[in-house]
Design a protein around this motif. Structure first.
Motif, mmCIF file in Angstrom:
data_model
loop_
_atom_site.group_PDB
_atom_site.id
_atom_site.type_symbol
_atom_site.label_atom_id
_atom_site.label_comp_id
_atom_site.label_asym_id
_atom_site.label_seq_id
_atom_site.Cartn_x
_atom_site.Cartn_y
_atom_site.Cartn_z
ATOM 1 N N PRO A 1 9.548 -26.684 31.002
ATOM 2 C CA PRO A 1 10.628 -25.959 30.314
ATOM 3 C C PRO A 1 10.740 -24.508 30.760
ATOM 4 O O PRO A 1 11.844 -23.989 30.946
ATOM 5 C CB PRO A 1 10.228 -26.062 28.832
ATOM 6 N N ALA A 2 9.587 -23.838 30.936
ATOM 7 C CA ALA A 2 9.623 -22.443 31.371
ATOM 8 C C ALA A 2 10.182 -22.334 32.786
ATOM 9 O O ALA A 2 10.953 -21.413 33.102
ATOM 10 C CB ALA A 2 8.223 -21.837 31.315
ATOM 11 N N LEU A 3 9.827 -23.283 33.654
ATOM 12 C CA LEU A 3 10.315 -23.265 35.025
ATOM 13 C C LEU A 3 11.828 -23.456 35.082
ATOM 14 O O LEU A 3 12.538 -22.784 35.843
ATOM 15 C CB LEU A 3 9.605 -24.354 35.828
ATOM 16 N N ILE A 4 12.339 -24.355 34.234
ATOM 17 C CA ILE A 4 13.789 -24.608 34.202
ATOM 18 C C ILE A 4 14.542 -23.349 33.754
ATOM 19 O O ILE A 4 15.558 -22.965 34.337
ATOM 20 C CB ILE A 4 14.103 -25.803 33.270
ATOM 21 N N VAL A 5 14.023 -22.697 32.718
ATOM 22 C CA VAL A 5 14.690 -21.480 32.235
ATOM 23 C C VAL A 5 14.622 -20.382 33.290
ATOM 24 O O VAL A 5 15.590 -19.638 33.498
ATOM 25 C CB VAL A 5 14.056 -21.006 30.916
ATOM 26 N N LEU A 6 13.482 -20.270 33.996
ATOM 27 C CA LEU A 6 13.349 -19.262 35.032
ATOM 28 C C LEU A 6 14.376 -19.491 36.142
ATOM 29 O O LEU A 6 15.004 -18.543 36.632
ATOM 30 C CB LEU A 6 11.935 -19.275 35.601
ATOM 31 N N LEU A 7 14.579 -20.740 36.517
ATOM 32 C CA LEU A 7 15.598 -21.055 37.527
ATOM 33 C C LEU A 7 16.988 -20.676 37.036
ATOM 34 O O LEU A 7 17.831 -20.201 37.803
ATOM 35 C CB LEU A 7 15.533 -22.540 37.888
ATOM 36 N N ALA A 8 17.235 -20.884 35.742
ATOM 37 C CA ALA A 8 18.534 -20.497 35.173
ATOM 38 C C ALA A 8 18.726 -18.986 35.232
ATOM 39 O O ALA A 8 19.838 -18.490 35.460
ATOM 40 C CB ALA A 8 18.638 -20.991 33.734
ATOM 41 N N VAL A 9 17.628 -18.233 35.025
ATOM 42 C CA VAL A 9 17.706 -16.771 35.126
ATOM 43 C C VAL A 9 18.099 -16.352 36.543
ATOM 44 O O VAL A 9 18.871 -15.405 36.737
ATOM 45 C CB VAL A 9 16.362 -16.131 34.722
ATOM 46 N N TYR A 10 17.571 -17.056 37.545
ATOM 47 C CA TYR A 10 17.949 -16.775 38.925
ATOM 48 C C TYR A 10 19.406 -17.158 39.198
ATOM 49 O O TYR A 10 20.113 -16.485 39.952
ATOM 50 C CB TYR A 10 17.043 -17.547 39.892
ATOM 51 N N LEU A 11 19.860 -18.241 38.598
ATOM 52 C CA LEU A 11 21.190 -18.773 38.897
ATOM 53 C C LEU A 11 22.300 -17.969 38.227
ATOM 54 O O LEU A 11 23.374 -17.775 38.809
ATOM 55 C CB LEU A 11 21.259 -20.241 38.460
ATOM 56 N N CYS A 12 22.068 -17.485 37.003
ATOM 57 C CA CYS A 12 23.129 -16.840 36.224
ATOM 58 C C CYS A 12 23.807 -15.671 36.942
ATOM 59 O O CYS A 12 25.037 -15.589 36.957
ATOM 60 C CB CYS A 12 22.590 -16.394 34.873
ATOM 61 N N GLY B 1 22.847 -9.195 22.781
ATOM 62 C CA GLY B 1 23.316 -9.201 24.162
ATOM 63 C C GLY B 1 24.825 -9.125 24.259
ATOM 64 O O GLY B 1 25.379 -8.384 25.080
ATOM 65 N N LEU B 2 25.537 -9.891 23.399
ATOM 66 C CA LEU B 2 26.996 -9.871 23.424
ATOM 67 C C LEU B 2 27.517 -8.481 23.052
ATOM 68 O O LEU B 2 28.471 -7.975 23.652
ATOM 69 C CB LEU B 2 27.543 -10.927 22.468
ATOM 70 N N ARG B 3 26.892 -7.855 22.080
ATOM 71 C CA ARG B 3 27.313 -6.512 21.685
ATOM 72 C C ARG B 3 27.091 -5.515 22.825
ATOM 73 O O ARG B 3 27.923 -4.631 23.074
ATOM 74 C CB ARG B 3 26.550 -6.069 20.436
ATOM 75 N N ALA C 1 25.293 -12.021 28.519
ATOM 76 C CA ALA C 1 24.354 -11.871 27.402
ATOM 77 C C ALA C 1 23.238 -12.905 27.487
ATOM 78 O O ALA C 1 22.069 -12.613 27.192
ATOM 79 C CB ALA C 1 25.094 -11.999 26.074
ATOM 80 N N SER C 2 23.597 -14.110 27.898
ATOM 81 C CA SER C 2 22.586 -15.162 28.024
ATOM 82 C C SER C 2 21.559 -14.797 29.081
ATOM 83 O O SER C 2 20.348 -14.945 28.875
ATOM 84 C CB SER C 2 23.252 -16.494 28.395
ATOM 85 N N ASN C 3 22.042 -14.287 30.217
ATOM 86 C CA ASN C 3 21.128 -13.965 31.303
ATOM 87 C C ASN C 3 20.240 -12.770 30.964
ATOM 88 O O ASN C 3 19.062 -12.738 31.313
ATOM 89 C CB ASN C 3 21.926 -13.658 32.569
ATOM 90 N N ALA C 4 20.800 -11.788 30.262
ATOM 91 C CA ALA C 4 20.049 -10.563 29.990
ATOM 92 C C ALA C 4 19.117 -10.691 28.797
ATOM 93 O O ALA C 4 18.084 -10.023 28.744
ATOM 94 C CB ALA C 4 21.017 -9.396 29.765
#
Length: 741
Positions: A512-523, A585-587, A545-548
């Protein structure tokens, strides 16, 4: 007739045909009931007056006055004040713009007995403004009263303390009030104070509002309602290109002498006596005077005599030597050294290299040299024209600190270091305590998390800058990647991505952590790079906001989840984390898009704020997003309570006590950095949750003092600053209480 006019909008003009039409349109869009618009032209030979007059049908009470002979910029502004009929004056210079609703908001914010109202402002860069000027403007925004305190009343004592702080930092010329377009002044108070001092070249628009504000306080409006256009035809640009000695030396000397001796700056002198030891304003002015004379002696022969005469006139109120018993006599020596180091590459005069004997130490000299070196490296940030007096010298070129600062500015660390690293660190501390993680594994993963957070935040910004090179060029914005070829940009992006992944070569990540880390790279890629480029779509702020915030928080949860069992309901923790990070994040993104709306509009960049409008975006942020953020915060507080009631009690008690004391007037209400909308953004979120949670961890397991040390190191500049404010206010209130008894 005078009594019915509440506000005079003054527009001093000279050769402004290229800009004045936009200026008048922005004025015409205001609620002009009880408002006159006074334009005083100073001898324009272009179409300025005709363009102004063309707005007579849209501006009911428009007066246009032409001076019979040219007065000059400052004298023309003083003439505007003399001719105005309103009780209040709102300056809008010919190349300035004001947002719809600006006048109404500033009129509504006025407070009886307070002569100055200042709103937030933004800069619009036009005509290829150089990077040093852009950086200087951004630095002014960061240092401004509105950025520091948000909205509301700030007392004269606090403003005076800030003026003294600038003297201590060797930047007395740093205008933390704002340009004229951002303020509104009571006419009678300004005229009673003698108007604007025409001896200044650049600081005239800072000295008078500062003088009034230190006496009676200032009211702030926490909205960017004014736009200052930065271009090569402006009065500021002409000053910086043609009056280098006057701005960098004489203006600075003049304001130092005014602080030390002027009748209008008694409040500043009182503030200088409050620190321990006191700040020697008189000694500092004398040191700057000595440096000014040395610099004048090295001007071309035909300029020396007039420069020395001006120095003599400015320094006439100063004594020949620092009086015995004056505060901090060594400030003269330090100030002289600092100014010489900042403005030239000359060798220091012998008397500055001598051992100070019983008045100081070699350590003190080294400290001053270091401070002055830093001032030199930050010269562009503090509005000093490059090449003005001498050239950038050995101090700047040789300093590693300077290179680090330039790298930090290129990566825009000021835009993400605090508000991204703070919540991430706090989330990590929460997971460590909530799961009762042993310190060995916990500290190792905290270090890895901070490493990846720094480099992936920088990765996100360089991806965005690499994708925005062309749009930023059109908008006139600086871009850290603009000077690099395409392959070099790609190399920078890959380098940050690779360095950010290094910790996970030695720390195993669960899927799960690896998948989220890849999403951080992709965003950042899907957010910034065409053809997807989600930043120009409605969902752009949500993705950003999701990425940050959201994805880093999820990564933190999955990073620590294998290390211990939860002490409370996982659903409570997860709901609080997602709601808080998404809303916060959105704010943050909405605020950034609102602040950058003009640049995005001029470059054709489509953002959510431009699609729904800035006013609607502010309402969305204030009435929907912020309450959701507070709800998420409440759920996280409940999560902390499942493992440390003491931490919750201290945090809630501190917030309640501090805000209660401020709102009831026990401490200065001007400490608006503690308001929910601004201060929790700037201070609470960035420092105190992580610091408090790390201390809660250390109470449970002393080894976690290592994490506390990391928090202090990450946010060191904010910690002593906040502490000094608290100590200063406590001393002031104690003295006031004792006097009252």
């Amino acid at each position: 007739m005078r009594s019915r006019i509440d506000v005079s909008v003054i527009v001093p003009t000279y050769q402004g045909a290229a800009y004045v039409d936009d200026c008048m349109r922005s004025i015409a869009a205001q609620d002009l009931s009880g408002v006159e618009v006074l334009v005083v032209d100073d001898g324009s030979t272009d179409e300025t007056v005709a363009l102004v007059s063309s707005h007579a049908d849209r501006i009911p009470d428009l007066r246009v006055v032409s001076n019979p002979q040219r007065l000059g910029a400052v004298a023309n502004v003083n003439r505007c004040f003399e001719l105005a009929r309103g009780r209040w004056i709102k300056p809008v210079f010919q190349d300035d713009l004001i947002e719809e609703g600006c006048l109404a908001a500033m009129r509504a914010a006025r407070r009886r007995g307070v002569p100055v109202v200042v709103c937030g402002r933004r800069y619009r860069y036009e005509g290829g403004a150089p990077d040093w000027q852009r950086e200087a403007c951004e630095h002014l925004l960061e240092q401004s009263l509105v950025s520091r305190f948000g909205g509301g009343f700030v007392s004269g004592a606090v403003v005076a303390d800030l003026a003294v702080e600038m003297v201590e930092r060797r930047v007395p010329q740093l205008n933390f009030v704002g340009e004229p377009v951002s303020w509104m002044i009571e006419r009678r108070a300004a005229l009673k104070a003698g108007g604007f001092d025409e001896g200044y070249v650049q600081l005239w628009d800072y000295e008078l509002p500062l003088r009034l504000a230190t006496e009676k306080g200032i009211v702030l409006v926490d909205e960017p309602l004014a736009t200052f256009r930065v271009h090569g035809d402006s009065e500021t640009a002409r000053n910086l290109s043609g009056s280098a000695f006057a701005i960098n030396v004489l203006d600075r000397l003049r304001i130092q002498v005014a602080y030390a001796t002027g009748s209008g700056h008694r409040a500043v002198r009182g503030a200088a006596l409050r620190p321990d030891p006191p700040v020697g304003l008189l000694a500092t002015a004398m040191g700057v005077a000595a440096a000014a004379r040395r610099i004048a002696s090295e001007l071309p022969a035909d300029e020396q005599s007039s420069a020395i005469r001006e120095i003599d006139a400015v320094t006439a109120p100063l004594p020949d030597e620092v009086p015995e018993g004056a505060p901090s006599p060594w400030d003269a020596r330090n100030a002289e050294m600092a100014l010489l180091l900042e403005l030239s590459d000359r060798d220091l005069p012998d008397h500055l290299l001598d051992d100070p004997g019983d008045g100081g130490s070699g350590t003190e000299t080294a400290a001053v040299i270091t401070e002055a070196s830093e001032a030199t490296e930050e010269r562009a940030d503090e509005s000093v024209a490059p090449g003005a007096v001498g050239v950038e010298g050995q101090v700047t070129g040789a300093s590693g600190v300077g290179r680090l600062r330039r790298a930090a500015r290129a990566l825009r660390t000021n835009q993400w270091w605090g508000h991204m690293l703070g919540p991430i660190t706090a989330s990590a501390c929460l997971q460590l305590g909530w799961r009762q993680v042993p310190p060995g594994a916990g500290i190792a993963r905290v270090l890895g998390l901070l490493w990846v957070s720094v480099f992936l935040a920088a990765y996100g910004y360089v991806v965005n800058d690499a994708s925005d090179v062309e749009s930023d060029r059109i908008a006139g914005k600086s871009n850290s990647m603009g000077g690099l070829p395409v392959l070099a940009r790609l190399g920078v992006v890959v380098a940050f991505a690779a360095v950010g992944a290094l910790p996970w070569l030695v720390i195993d990540l669960e899927p799960p952590a690896l998948i989220v880390l890849l999403a951080v790279y992709l965003c950042p890629l899907v957010y910034s790079i065409p053809p997807v480029r989600l930043k120009e779509r409605v969902v752009g702020p949500l993705i950003d906001a999701s990425n940050a915030f959201v994805l880093p928080a999820l990564f933190t949860i999955f990073l620590f989840s294998p290390l211990g069992d939860a002490t409370g309901p996982p659903a409570l923790m997860l709901a609080g984390t997602l709601l808080w990070t998404a809303s916060f994040g959105l704010r943050a993104i909405l605020k950034h898009q609102i602040d950058d709306a003009d640049n995005d509009r001029s470059s054709g960049t489509k953002t959510l704020v431009l699609l729904i409008g800035e006013s609607r975006a502010r309402r969305l942020s204030h009435w929907i997003v912020f309450p959701m953020e507070l709800l998420g915060l409440a759920l996280l507080v409940a999560t902390v309570a499942t493992w440390s009631w003491g931490t919750v009690a201290v945090g809630v008690g501190y917030a309640a006590l501090f805000h209660g004391m401020r709102l009831t007037g026990v401490i200065d209400r001007g400490l608006a950095t503690t308001t929910l909308d601004r201060g929790w953004w700037m201070t609470w979120y960035q420092v105190w949750p992580a610091l408090l949670l790390s201390l809660g961890l250390a109470v449970w397991e002393p080894w976690y003092l290592v994490v506390t040390g990391l928090v202090v190191a990450l946010f060191w500049p904010r910690v002593p600053n906040a502490t000094s404010i608290f100590v200063r206010e406590a001393r002031r209130e104690l003295r006031r209480h004792l006097r009252g008894r």
